[in-house]
Scaffold this active site. Sequence first.
Site, mmCIF file in Angstrom:
data_model
loop_
_atom_site.group_PDB
_atom_site.id
_atom_site.type_symbol
_atom_site.label_atom_id
_atom_site.label_comp_id
_atom_site.label_asym_id
_atom_site.label_seq_id
_atom_site.Cartn_x
_atom_site.Cartn_y
_atom_site.Cartn_z
ATOM 1 N N PHE A 125 0.853 -1.187 0.000
ATOM 2 C CA PHE A 125 0.000 0.000 0.000
ATOM 3 C C PHE A 125 0.889 1.237 0.000
ATOM 4 O O PHE A 125 1.557 1.528 0.994
ATOM 5 C CB PHE A 125 -0.901 -0.016 1.234
ATOM 6 C CG PHE A 125 -1.910 1.103 1.286
ATOM 7 C CD1 PHE A 125 -2.844 1.256 0.286
ATOM 8 C CD2 PHE A 125 -1.921 1.994 2.354
ATOM 9 C CE1 PHE A 125 -3.786 2.280 0.339
ATOM 10 C CE2 PHE A 125 -2.856 3.015 2.430
ATOM 11 C CZ PHE A 125 -3.791 3.159 1.413
ATOM 12 N N LEU A 127 1.201 4.831 0.370
ATOM 13 C CA LEU A 127 0.557 6.054 0.843
ATOM 14 C C LEU A 127 1.579 7.072 1.344
ATOM 15 O O LEU A 127 1.628 8.193 0.859
ATOM 16 C CB LEU A 127 -0.441 5.725 1.949
ATOM 17 C CG LEU A 127 -1.179 6.910 2.579
ATOM 18 C CD1 LEU A 127 -2.024 7.632 1.539
ATOM 19 C CD2 LEU A 127 -2.041 6.455 3.754
ATOM 20 N N GLU A 129 4.700 9.458 2.143
ATOM 21 C CA GLU A 129 5.639 10.126 1.247
ATOM 22 C C GLU A 129 6.735 10.829 2.041
ATOM 23 O O GLU A 129 6.545 11.132 3.229
ATOM 24 C CB GLU A 129 4.896 11.137 0.369
ATOM 25 C CG GLU A 129 3.885 10.498 -0.552
ATOM 26 C CD GLU A 129 3.246 11.463 -1.525
ATOM 27 O OE1 GLU A 129 2.540 11.001 -2.429
ATOM 28 O OE2 GLU A 129 3.463 12.696 -1.379
ATOM 29 N N PRO A 130 7.886 11.121 1.399
ATOM 30 C CA PRO A 130 8.998 11.752 2.117
ATOM 31 C C PRO A 130 8.644 13.076 2.785
ATOM 32 O O PRO A 130 9.139 13.386 3.864
ATOM 33 C CB PRO A 130 10.054 11.954 1.021
ATOM 34 C CG PRO A 130 9.760 10.883 0.018
ATOM 35 C CD PRO A 130 8.268 10.734 0.030
ATOM 36 N N GLY A 133 4.671 12.556 5.635
ATOM 37 C CA GLY A 133 4.540 11.867 6.907
ATOM 38 C C GLY A 133 3.122 11.367 7.119
ATOM 39 O O GLY A 133 2.542 10.703 6.257
ATOM 40 N N ARG A 269 16.644 -17.438 36.567
ATOM 41 C CA ARG A 269 17.916 -16.806 36.933
ATOM 42 C C ARG A 269 18.030 -16.726 38.460
ATOM 43 O O ARG A 269 17.175 -16.133 39.130
ATOM 44 C CB ARG A 269 17.983 -15.400 36.334
ATOM 45 C CG ARG A 269 19.195 -14.579 36.730
ATOM 46 C CD ARG A 269 20.451 -15.120 36.077
ATOM 47 N NE ARG A 269 21.524 -14.138 36.160
ATOM 48 C CZ ARG A 269 22.773 -14.438 36.440
ATOM 49 N NH1 ARG A 269 23.113 -15.698 36.680
ATOM 50 N NH2 ARG A 269 23.701 -13.500 36.467
ATOM 51 N N GLY A 340 18.632 -7.766 32.310
ATOM 52 C CA GLY A 340 19.958 -7.185 32.496
ATOM 53 C C GLY A 340 20.800 -7.330 31.242
ATOM 54 O O GLY A 340 20.348 -7.074 30.125
ATOM 55 N N GLY A 341 22.040 -7.786 31.408
ATOM 56 C CA GLY A 341 22.941 -7.942 30.265
ATOM 57 C C GLY A 341 22.396 -8.888 29.221
ATOM 58 O O GLY A 341 22.609 -8.706 28.013
ATOM 59 N N GLU A 364 1.555 3.763 11.229
ATOM 60 C CA GLU A 364 0.087 3.777 11.278
ATOM 61 C C GLU A 364 -0.437 5.009 12.016
ATOM 62 O O GLU A 364 -1.503 4.978 12.628
ATOM 63 C CB GLU A 364 -0.453 2.505 11.952
ATOM 64 C CG GLU A 364 -0.031 1.219 11.291
ATOM 65 C CD GLU A 364 -0.684 1.009 9.937
ATOM 66 O OE1 GLU A 364 -1.740 1.603 9.671
ATOM 67 O OE2 GLU A 364 -0.120 0.242 9.133
#
Length: 382
Positions: A125, A127, A129-130, A133, A269, A340-341, A364
């Site tokens: 679709f 719709l 454009e640059p 927005g 954990r 965490g990590g 959207e």
Amino acid sequence: MALDFSFSPEHEAVRETVRRFAQEQMAPLVRQAEETETFPRELFRRWGELGLLGVRYPQADGGSGMDKIADCIIREEMSAVCQAFASSWSAHTHLGIWPIWKIGTEAQKARFFRPALAGERISAFGLSEPDGGSNIRALRTRAEKVAGGWRLNGSKLYITNAPIADFMLVAARTGAELTAEAISLFIVELPNPGFDIHKLLKESIRSSETGLIHIADAFVPDDCLLGGRTGTYPVILESLSENRVGVAANALGMARAAFEAASRYARDRVIGGRPIGDYQSIAHQIANMSADIEAARWLVYHGAWRVDQGTLDPATAARVKLVASETAVRVSEAAIRVLGGAGIMREYPVGRIHRDALLYVIGEGTSEIQRNIIARSLGFKA
């Protein structure tokens, strides 16, 4: 009539079928698709065989004849496994073909809509454009009437499925005046010599292929003007409103997946001889995530019910999309913090989910656009 917040046995059967399919058929494809940023096209035929591409369309038209609640269940379950795959599914099943079903000629339905339901042809679709927005009225792509058809010039940006699409609905101005009535839709067969499609590399929904399109003197025959008439802007608006409820279900699926991953990790954990979920700081984060998801879930399915009742209004659609998308971002970030990590390691899905969730506070219609719609419905001039 009493309120009923339970899903029907039919809806539960849909959920179980799609959940099993997503785990068995989609999940094994995710890692390679994300790393190569390539969508596995064979999924469209598998979806077609299961009837998942026609979920929202009547059986008389080749669809599965289900309701919006079923559509949202499918979106939630797919998105819990891979939002990128669900995004390509969404762009195809709704934005790319819903307008054809709604106002297309019988010849257009036979040529494009029905093959799309079977997964034989992939849609997109065009719709955004640059320069426009989220402002549809600022659309600049133009269509000039010529002998036997129309000549299109302009550009489109962030178009889902563009690099893999067999055809694309394209919005263009068919009149010089800058009014909504001058916006029309065209069905463009791809490849088209006037369409130069560049695949974009992204940090979010990486395996959902997205394109930038330069349109230069692209010829589109008369029989590919959608519905055989100009001025089809209202169809675009109607399509976008319903799809905001749909993508909210996508966001719900992402939030749920992040929550489930964080909950598993919090149980498994062990630090200081105790699962980290036994520490109050972690347990409270998990509790907040659960509450947020539950609130979003019932707003999403209320929106779906409103679609099925024919009572969905733009402000309700905006509320549903705003709450669900912001919930997905908040919950997925919290999941990273719980891990965490490990939360930024590709071995775990929460980092990918968070990247993907960020898309839906932009795509959207941004969260700011949703707030404007809601504010205007309350009488404020946002």
